[in-house]
Enzyme design. Structure first.
Site, PDB file in Angstrom:
ATOM      1  N   ASP A 291       0.768  -1.245   0.000  1.00  0.00           N
ATOM      2  CA  ASP A 291       0.000   0.000   0.000  1.00  0.00           C
ATOM      3  C   ASP A 291       0.803   1.301   0.000  1.00  0.00           C
ATOM      4  O   ASP A 291       0.545   2.188  -0.789  1.00  0.00           O
ATOM      5  CB  ASP A 291      -0.927   0.030   1.221  1.00  0.00           C
ATOM      6  CG  ASP A 291      -1.775  -1.232   1.349  1.00  0.00           C
ATOM      7  OD1 ASP A 291      -1.598  -2.166   0.549  1.00  0.00           O
ATOM      8  OD2 ASP A 291      -2.630  -1.278   2.249  1.00  0.00           O
TER       9      ASP A 291
ATOM     10  N   GLU B  84       2.591  -9.952  11.458  1.00  0.00           N
ATOM     11  CA  GLU B  84       2.274  -9.504  10.103  1.00  0.00           C
ATOM     12  C   GLU B  84       3.585  -9.160   9.370  1.00  0.00           C
ATOM     13  O   GLU B  84       3.758  -9.506   8.210  1.00  0.00           O
ATOM     14  CB  GLU B  84       1.353  -8.282  10.201  1.00  0.00           C
ATOM     15  CG  GLU B  84       0.768  -7.820   8.881  1.00  0.00           C
ATOM     16  CD  GLU B  84      -0.180  -6.652   9.059  1.00  0.00           C
ATOM     17  OE1 GLU B  84      -0.268  -6.107  10.185  1.00  0.00           O
ATOM     18  OE2 GLU B  84      -0.822  -6.267   8.053  1.00  0.00           O
TER      19      GLU B  84
HETATM   20  C1  2M8 Z   1      -2.896  -4.653   3.613  1.00  0.00           C
HETATM   21  O1  2M8 Z   1      -3.797  -3.914   2.814  1.00  0.00           O
HETATM   22  C2  2M8 Z   1      -5.090  -3.523   3.316  1.00  0.00           C
HETATM   23  C3  2M8 Z   1      -5.830  -2.944   2.121  1.00  0.00           C
HETATM   24  O2  2M8 Z   1      -6.009  -3.974   1.166  1.00  0.00           O
HETATM   25  C4  2M8 Z   1      -5.001  -2.510   4.454  1.00  0.00           C
HETATM   26  O3  2M8 Z   1      -3.923  -1.957   4.700  1.00  0.00           O
HETATM   27  O4  2M8 Z   1      -6.031  -2.289   5.105  1.00  0.00           O
HETATM   28  C5  2M8 Z   1      -1.739  -5.078   2.707  1.00  0.00           C
HETATM   29  O5  2M8 Z   1      -0.656  -5.549   3.465  1.00  0.00           O
HETATM   30  C6  2M8 Z   1      -2.211  -6.133   1.705  1.00  0.00           C
HETATM   31  O6  2M8 Z   1      -1.133  -6.636   0.978  1.00  0.00           O
HETATM   32  C7  2M8 Z   1      -2.957  -7.258   2.405  1.00  0.00           C
HETATM   33  O7  2M8 Z   1      -3.541  -8.081   1.433  1.00  0.00           O
HETATM   34  C8  2M8 Z   1      -4.049  -6.755   3.352  1.00  0.00           C
HETATM   35  C9  2M8 Z   1      -4.662  -7.856   4.202  1.00  0.00           C
HETATM   36  O8  2M8 Z   1      -3.651  -8.629   4.806  1.00  0.00           O
HETATM   37  O9  2M8 Z   1      -3.517  -5.758   4.244  1.00  0.00           O
END
Ligand code: 2M8
Length: 427
Positions: A167, A393
């Site tokens: 992101d 994470e």
């Molecule tokens: C993160 O992205 C989401 C938006 O899609 C967020 O920040 O709320 C990123 O690390 C993405 O790669 C990942 O798929 C998602 C859920 O783990 O979180």
């Protein structure tokens, strides 16, 4: 099973929601697209049936135009995440599925995952017709990328930083600063109840994320907004597309369909990736299609083309991975951003910390290239860092301290996968 494998299995059980797995209970209470594919790769060792269901449930939220959505919302939990189902209102858009979803996409690692799920128990997979169901879905998904996101360049482009899965990568900084679409006023940040503010994107970044997403939504997510201010070709996204085309060739072969068009597409994407080669950086980088510029940043995204057997600059990439910018084997996993850059931050999301999914992809790439020692060291680090910190994470590459949320599904799934395949062991 070892204690680590059991602990990883418990994380996956805890995050299972009946037909799919959430990335993490509090921070991400819905189904995410590329997370589900990584999760299925680990879940197959616990239950092939569940791994199939994980992908089947994502496929059931496919749009009529073939896109697999970034998020499939659990509408009972819509207040826990922003932007949620009430923001997207996907049901009012023609061609959206019965489920409530985001209109954006994420990197196409799904065919790669489907093939790995199949090979873990081919007889069971055939009995259940898993690949027969998956193949047309995957073909439609890749056609969406080619027809709606492709162009003369032969690469697919992203319309939002979230589509990269990375992101707040520095790739997007200049474009976001230049984007008129911002959300004014209060920025909802439910994520900050689950992770520290200095480990997440900033409010300024979120105001543009939400502004861009609102603009895309308000054009009914139809990709024909010629003046859309954010359009990027990203190396990891396109490398995963090519790698998944190779997996589709294997799937086609297994089903008695013609694998050649998939091999040809994979080869064409691999050649087209050369327009993202940055000689000065010694790696691939993203191209801003609006401003016509290659981004002068080294990020882990630009190393992912190592997954492609015929990628042209493999030796230089291996050099960059081992050198001072990513310091393979000398820091925790593989940093998301250049250790020597001014923009490097060891804790903040995709601007420096090391992630388990990208490390797993690179461990696969190193293994396939015959770099067995480097692959084994990285695989061992993935399992040890996951186990020692309750499946974080991401981690700080220098201190190896955990960052973001804990009991994170793809961290558990990918560690489990390496253990089961004997790519890493527990000491
Ligand atoms: C993160 O992205 C989401 C938006 O899609 C967020 O920040 O709320 C990123 O690390 C993405 O790669 C990942 O798929 C998602 C859920 O783990 O979180």
């Amino acid at each position: 099973m070892s204690g680590v494998a059991e602990a990883a299995g418990r994380v996956l059980l805890e995050n299972w929601r009946g037909s799919y797995t959430v990335p993490a209970g509090g921070l991400y209470p819905h189904q995410w697209s590329w997370d589900s594919a990584f999760i299925a790769i680990g879940l197959r060792h616990l239950s092939v049936e569940r791994a199939q269901l994980e992908l089947d449930s994502l496929f059931s939220a496919q749009w009529a135009d073939g896109r697999l959505p970034q998020i499939v919302f659990d509408t009972r939990k819509d207040d826990g995440y922003s932007p949620g189902a009430a923001f997207w209102r996907s049901e009012r858009i023609t061609g959206s599925p019965a489920a409530s979803t985001s209109g954006l996409v994420q990197p196409p690692n799904h065919a790669m995952a489907a093939w790995l799920v199949h090979v873990s128990d081919p007889a069971q997979s055939r009995r259940r017709g898993f690949l027969e169901r998956a193949y047309p879905r995957l073909v439609a998904w890749h056609s969406y990328l080619l027809e709606r996101r492709g162009g003369a360049s032969g690469l697919a482009h992203l319309v939002h930083p979230w589509e990269s899965g990375m992101d707040n990568s520095p790739y997007w900084d200049a474009a976001l600063a230049d984007t008129p679409d911002r959300l004014a006023g209060d920025i909802p940040r439910p994520d900050l109840q689950h992770a520290a503010a200095d480990q997440r994107p900033t409010n300024a970044e979120y105001s543009t994320y939400l502004g861009l997403a609102a603009r895309y939504r308000d054009h009914d997510c139809d990709d024909r907004d010629a003046d859309f201010p954010f359009r990027f070709e990203d190396p990891a996204f396109n490398a995963l597309w090519a790698r998944s085309e190779l997996a589709l060739a294997d799937i086609a072969d297994e089903l008695g369909a013609d694998p050649e068009p998939h091999r040809a597409r994979a080869a064409a994407i691999t050649v087209a990736l050369e327009r993202l080669w940055h000689q000065g950086m010694g790696m691939y980088t993203a191209r801003d299609l609006v401003r016509g510029q290659l981004q002068p940043f080294r990020t882990v995204s630009g190393l992912i083309p190592l997954l492609l057997p015929t990628v042209r600059h493999a030796d230089e990439l291996l050099g960059t991975l081992a050198g001072e910018h990513f310091a393979l084997g000398r820091v925790g996993l593989v940093p998301s951003h250049d250790l020597t850059a001014e923009t490097f931050d060891p804790s903040r999301y995709w601007r420096g910390p090391s992630w388990f999914n990208t490390a797993w992809l690179l461990a696969e790439a190193l293994h396939d290239r015959g770099e067995h020692d480097a692959a084994a060291t990285l695989a061992h680090d993935i399992v040890a860092s996951a186990a020692h910190h309750d499946f974080p994470e991401y981690i700080d590459p220098h201190s190896r301290e955990p960052r973001g949320t804990r009991r994170f599904s793809w961290t558990a799934a990918l560690a489990l996968d390496l253990l089961h395949r004997g790519r890493a062991s527990v000491e």
